[in-house]
Write a protein that holds these residues in place. Structure first.
Motif, PDB file in Angstrom:
ATOM      1  N   ARG A 185      -0.290   4.739  11.449  1.00 20.89           N
ATOM      2  CA  ARG A 185       0.101   3.076  11.172  1.00 20.89           C
ATOM      3  C   ARG A 185      -0.564   2.910  12.535  1.00 20.89           C
ATOM      4  O   ARG A 185      -1.428   2.270  12.369  1.00 20.89           O
ATOM      5  N   THR A 196       1.264   6.279   1.969  1.00 22.22           N
ATOM      6  CA  THR A 196       1.227   4.750   1.658  1.00 22.22           C
ATOM      7  C   THR A 196       0.779   3.437   2.473  1.00 22.22           C
ATOM      8  O   THR A 196       0.056   2.447   1.738  1.00 22.22           O
ATOM      9  N   ILE A 225       7.997  -1.318   4.763  1.00 21.81           N
ATOM     10  CA  ILE A 225       7.836  -0.089   5.055  1.00 21.81           C
ATOM     11  C   ILE A 225       8.424  -0.225   6.916  1.00 21.81           C
ATOM     12  O   ILE A 225       9.641   1.250   7.550  1.00 21.81           O
ATOM     13  N   SER A 245       4.962   1.281  -3.678  1.00 20.08           N
ATOM     14  CA  SER A 245       4.724   2.786  -3.166  1.00 20.08           C
ATOM     15  C   SER A 245       5.747   2.329  -1.732  1.00 20.08           C
ATOM     16  O   SER A 245       6.250   2.804  -1.614  1.00 20.08           O
ATOM     17  N   CYS A 246       5.401   1.168  -1.053  1.00 16.11           N
ATOM     18  CA  CYS A 246       5.593   0.394   0.237  1.00 16.11           C
ATOM     19  C   CYS A 246       7.050   0.761   0.036  1.00 16.11           C
ATOM     20  O   CYS A 246       7.819   1.026   1.045  1.00 16.11           O
ATOM     21  N   GLN A 285      -3.918  -4.660   2.024  1.00 21.43           N
ATOM     22  CA  GLN A 285      -3.216  -5.926   3.316  1.00 21.43           C
ATOM     23  C   GLN A 285      -4.964  -6.702   4.292  1.00 21.43           C
ATOM     24  O   GLN A 285      -4.986  -7.808   4.478  1.00 21.43           O
ATOM     25  N   LEU A 320       4.300   9.247   2.915  1.00 19.72           N
ATOM     26  CA  LEU A 320       4.267   7.687   3.490  1.00 19.72           C
ATOM     27  C   LEU A 320       3.061   7.381   4.004  1.00 19.72           C
ATOM     28  O   LEU A 320       2.677   6.357   4.532  1.00 19.72           O
ATOM     29  N   GLU A 346       7.219  13.964   2.868  1.00 22.34           N
ATOM     30  CA  GLU A 346       7.890  12.902   2.373  1.00 22.34           C
ATOM     31  C   GLU A 346       6.795  12.088   3.554  1.00 22.34           C
ATOM     32  O   GLU A 346       6.503  10.665   3.950  1.00 22.34           O
ATOM     33  N   GLU A 388       8.491   4.431  -1.969  1.00 24.38           N
ATOM     34  CA  GLU A 388       8.399   5.651  -0.503  1.00 24.38           C
ATOM     35  C   GLU A 388       8.679   5.694   0.513  1.00 24.38           C
ATOM     36  O   GLU A 388       9.457   6.857   1.676  1.00 24.38           O
ATOM     37  N   ALA A 440      -1.904   0.426   2.122  1.00 20.91           N
ATOM     38  CA  ALA A 440      -1.117  -0.711   2.305  1.00 20.91           C
ATOM     39  C   ALA A 440      -1.952  -1.566   3.502  1.00 20.91           C
ATOM     40  O   ALA A 440      -2.344  -2.816   3.406  1.00 20.91           O
ATOM     41  N   PRO A 489       3.680  -5.406   2.540  1.00 21.80           N
ATOM     42  CA  PRO A 489       4.102  -4.189   2.213  1.00 21.80           C
ATOM     43  C   PRO A 489       4.664  -3.447   3.508  1.00 21.80           C
ATOM     44  O   PRO A 489       5.609  -2.363   4.016  1.00 21.80           O
TER      45      PRO A 489
END
Lengths: 336, 336
Positions: free
Chosen positions: B121, B177, A113, A166-167, B185, B174, B170, A170, B181, A109
């Motif tokens: 992130r 998202t 992204i 969604s990864c 993960q 994300l 958006e 989106e 993730a 993912p």
């Protein structure tokens, strides 16, 4: 099987104007992937100089190895989520790098992204510095589970922001957003192409984890069970690769294309079960059809409204599904 | 006007369990902003140690200057789109950094995208390294123009990916998202809070470019025309800041909150025109109401379904709109 691809490349070239490409310099990210490698082939054939960028996350050297001896072909092994500089002045940037198989969404993912957000940003930065035209490979997946089918460009999409898919969905949506932000902020010439399911030679088979067309073909040819997810009533519309690449390149050179978003795909909607039967018949296979549970958020219908592309580009798909599948089957026979 | 805020902070503290926070270390991005500074105040009052991170893109030093002398308060001027390391082990990360005013979307699209994608992130990476709990400030804007109002968490949203507002909508999508993730993960404990319109002391007025509540209040107090966009029939639901912050902190410490998404907001839906009249009345103002063109993609309705928050957190807003507005007006009177 290169003869088949060579003849298909010539078909594409005939639909385009060589003057738009000859002597131009194009960069193709994901250039060793399925669509990217077709773009490289056609651009080289049209007399362009091509920088092909790939990190082999899902691309393959075999897709482009025949181009290595071309004077105008430069390969750069590079991850687009890192900035890139090119010493020559670029005319076109085709940003086609991203894993695209739903089976990869669960495992990669963050990489997906990155390719669609950092990668898009880096390539837009390169476009800005080079005053190059930027073509973003978006996807029908940005429509999610649409209320409107066939789906026009004006539909905004109904996408699960936190699901397993969604990864991809989106980050492609945000890729479009970043593209338009660069267009508005810096005046970069951008074009967004929303690509619906496309198939043809070089699409990876990958056993049971592959995209549906190569998976069905390899299962049928190997007399293994054909794996259908759900009851197979979900629909897709399948575009043969030559039609898609023709549309992308017509859009790339369109005079009034700056800032536009265009759907490209084949408007014939078929169910997955119907596709399985067509492929069984074309391969003369006695493979049984096996039903597996539907993955979460799998879109029930997918079909493009291509009236905008027809009008803007004077383009529509020419290759019938059975004809495209026959060629693809021929190609996989040579591969398997 | 600090007395008003101090008393509100004590109200929030009474609704929480000090044992969940005392001696804990929390990082708040956007900590000098409207919601972030309230979080800092309450966390300090609860006995937590607070790292407040802000780059003053839209935050203000005045919001946190009174905390500078606190032993447990550490301010770091930093842009979250760049990685960050903290020497102490963090327990909570509240990622609240992002410009949020629609008037800024046009001018700072890439900065907004960065705060919500690279920023998210980077802060998730910090959460992973620290085994810290991550709370992402998402927004009702991820619902776009919903078909379902009041809108529950299960609705996926209908958002224009390429419009002027898309940089915010958006990139928050994300952000969710990426958050999920990391949860899937790396097993990071994450909580996503979708924040509906919130108002109260410290929200920036910014003249005609401010968010609707402070704009109407300052226009009413200054006897200037109250600027309504469109015909004012579009609805919003306004949550007073103490209710919102209480909900966020209850969610942050919820035992079964890992991987959950929760709407927080006030379910009372009012039209913008109604809001203008309420504020005129409360300020005893004779400002005329002026109608301006509606900006593109302005959502016609916005109202949360808060049944999930009620059930999970035993939470619902307590402060009536008129009561919250009175306090807010008092505060702005001190400011203006």
């Amino acid at each position: 099987m290169m003869d088949l691809i060579r003849s298909d490349v010539r078909d594409i070239v005939r639909a385009l104007d060589r003057a738009d490409f000859k002597g131009k310099i194009a960069l193709v990210t994901g250039g060793a992937g399925f669509l990217g490698s077709w773009l490289c082939d056609v651009l080289i054939e049209l007399g362009a100089r091509v920088y092909c960028v790939d990190n082999f996350a899902s691309g393959r050297w075999e897709n482009i190895s025949h181009l290595a001896s071309e004077e105008n072909f430069v390969f750069i092994e590079h991850d687009v989520s890192k900035p890139l500089e090119i010493k020559e002045k670029l005319d076109y940037i085709f940003h086609f790098a991203s894993r695209a198989s739903p089976f990869e969404f669960e495992h990669y993912p963050l990489e997906i992204i990155d390719a669609n957000t950092l990668g898009t940003r880096n390539m837009l930065e390169l476009a800005r510095k080079n005053d190059a035209r930027f073509i973003f490979a978006s996807t029908s997946e940005i429509y999610g589970q649409p209320d409107v089918v066939p789906t026009p460009e004006t539909y905004w999409g109904y996408v699960n922001p936190i699901g397993i898919r969604s990864c991809y969905d989106e980050s492609k949506r945000l890729g479009e957003t970043i593209t338009m932000a660069y267009h508005r902020q810096y005046g970069v010439d951008v074009r967004i192409v929303r690509i619906f399911n496309t198939y043809g030679p070089r699409m990876r088979a990958d056993g049971v984890y592959g995209r549906v067309v190569p998976r069905f073909i390899s299962q049928a040819l190997n007399r293994e069970p054909i794996t259908v997810f759900g009851d197979g009533s979900q629909t897709r519309s399948f575009c043969y690769v030559t039609d898609l690449i023709t549309g992308v390149l017509k859009f790339a050179v369109l005079e009034n294309g700056n800032g536009e978003v265009v759907n490209l795909g084949n408007p014939r909607e078929v169910s997955i079960l119907e596709l399985a039967h067509i492929i069984k018949k074309l391969t003369n296979s006695d493979s049984p059809i096996e039903f597996h549970p539907l993955p979460p958020d799998d879109p029930p219908r997918r079909c493009p409204d291509i009236s905008k592309a027809q009008k803007l580009l004077n383009w529509k798909p020419k290759v019938e599904l059975e004809e495209g599948l026959k060629k693809t089957i021929e190609w996989y026979k040579g591969e398997i």
